[in-house]
Design a protein around this motif. Structure first.
Motif, short mmCIF file in Angstrom:
data_model
loop_
_atom_site.label_atom_id
_atom_site.label_comp_id
_atom_site.label_asym_id
_atom_site.label_seq_id
_atom_site.Cartn_x
_atom_site.Cartn_y
_atom_site.Cartn_z
N ARG A 22 0.83 -1.20 -0.06
CA ARG A 22 -0.06 -0.03 0.00
C ARG A 22 0.78 1.30 0.07
O ARG A 22 0.42 2.19 -0.57
CB ARG A 22 -0.79 -0.11 1.11
N PHE A 23 1.98 1.25 0.69
CA PHE A 23 2.84 2.50 0.96
C PHE A 23 4.07 2.43 0.46
O PHE A 23 4.66 3.20 0.57
CB PHE A 23 2.90 2.78 2.21
N GLY A 24 4.49 1.21 -0.44
CA GLY A 24 5.86 1.27 -0.90
C GLY A 24 6.71 0.61 0.08
O GLY A 24 6.65 0.06 1.07
N VAL A 25 8.06 0.75 -0.41
CA VAL A 25 9.28 -0.11 0.25
C VAL A 25 9.33 0.56 1.88
O VAL A 25 9.60 1.79 1.83
CB VAL A 25 10.41 -0.08 -0.45
N SER A 26 9.27 -0.38 2.88
CA SER A 26 9.43 0.08 3.96
C SER A 26 10.43 1.21 4.48
O SER A 26 10.31 2.11 5.43
CB SER A 26 9.39 -0.99 5.24
N ARG A 27 11.60 0.92 3.75
CA ARG A 27 12.85 1.81 4.29
C ARG A 27 12.51 3.28 3.67
O ARG A 27 13.33 4.34 4.24
CB ARG A 27 14.06 1.17 3.47
N ASP A 28 11.62 3.11 2.85
CA ASP A 28 11.30 4.64 2.27
C ASP A 28 10.08 5.43 3.23
O ASP A 28 9.74 6.69 2.78
CB ASP A 28 10.87 4.54 0.82
N TRP A 29 9.40 4.61 4.05
CA TRP A 29 8.25 5.32 4.79
C TRP A 29 8.92 6.27 5.37
O TRP A 29 9.95 6.52 6.11
CB TRP A 29 7.54 4.37 5.60
N PRO A 30 7.96 7.34 5.70
CA PRO A 30 8.16 8.28 6.68
C PRO A 30 8.14 7.79 8.02
O PRO A 30 7.59 6.91 8.23
CB PRO A 30 7.18 9.48 6.40
N LEU A 31 8.99 8.68 9.08
CA LEU A 31 9.07 8.21 10.33
C LEU A 31 7.74 7.98 11.01
O LEU A 31 7.57 6.94 11.63
CB LEU A 31 9.78 9.07 11.03
N ARG A 32 6.56 8.65 10.83
CA ARG A 32 5.34 8.27 11.31
C ARG A 32 4.73 7.08 10.76
O ARG A 32 4.11 6.47 11.57
CB ARG A 32 4.39 9.46 11.19
N LEU A 33 4.96 6.84 9.63
CA LEU A 33 4.30 5.41 9.18
C LEU A 33 5.27 4.33 9.69
O LEU A 33 4.70 3.19 10.28
CB LEU A 33 4.37 5.22 7.73
N ARG A 34 6.64 4.49 9.94
CA ARG A 34 7.37 3.36 10.47
C ARG A 34 6.98 3.29 12.00
O ARG A 34 6.92 2.28 12.47
CB ARG A 34 8.78 3.59 10.65
N VAL A 35 6.76 4.26 12.77
CA VAL A 35 6.26 4.37 13.99
C VAL A 35 4.89 3.45 14.25
O VAL A 35 4.60 2.73 15.00
CB VAL A 35 6.12 5.67 14.85
N ALA A 36 3.80 4.03 13.29
CA ALA A 36 2.51 3.10 13.04
C ALA A 36 2.80 1.67 12.93
O ALA A 36 2.15 0.91 13.75
CB ALA A 36 1.74 3.88 12.30
N HIS A 37 3.73 1.21 12.15
CA HIS A 37 3.78 -0.30 11.87
C HIS A 37 4.38 -0.78 13.11
O HIS A 37 3.97 -1.67 13.62
CB HIS A 37 4.96 -0.27 10.70
#
Length: 138
Positions: A22-37
């Motif tokens: 849904r959001f692309g490769v995890s290493r490219d996620w913004p910090l807030r999306l990594r925190v949500a994960h």
């Protein structure tokens, strides 16, 4: 039920894969999306698979109720609190309170649209995980 580190790893992969679709490769996620994960993964570990599944279903139901409500939209946490309260018998009071607290934090961290997408993705990953367990005979 015994702890299986491989099972834990595969469940983490399910959420990660669903979010990457849904959001692309995890290493490219913004910090807030990594925190949500990370918060959703931690919640799943704390609640266990069954209660986490109930939480994701509750969160999706709360998003639906919010979108169908008339007039000004209240915060997502308000709707989720109501749904979790209804399901407190299933989750237990402590689990419902923890789930609400973490989800409420996500509503503060993420804007409404991103929160809804993250919750829908987490719920889809639970359904995918449950389907794979059923197919494998687990």
């Amino acid at each position: 039920m015994t702890y299986d580190p491989l099972d834990e790893m595969f469940r983490r992969i399910d959420l990660t894969q669903a979010m990457e679709e849904r959001f692309g490769v995890s290493r490219d996620w913004p910090l807030r999306l990594r925190v949500a994960h990370a918060q959703l993964e931690q919640l799943r570990r704390l609640l266990g698979d069954t209660d986490y599944g109930t939480f994701t279903q509750s969160a999706v139901e709360a998003v639906r109720r919010r979108s169908e409500s008339q007039g000004p939209k209240g915060p997502h946490g308000h709707y989720l609190g109501r749904v979790l309260h209804e399901r407190e018998q299933t989750l237990g009071e402590d689990a419902a309170a923890v789930a609400w607290g973490i989800a409420y934090g996500l509503t503060v961290l993420l804007d409404d649209e991103l929160y809804e997408k993250v919750i829908a993705t987490a719920a889809a990953a639970c359904r995918t995980d449950a389907a794979s367990l059923t197919e494998s005979g687990a």
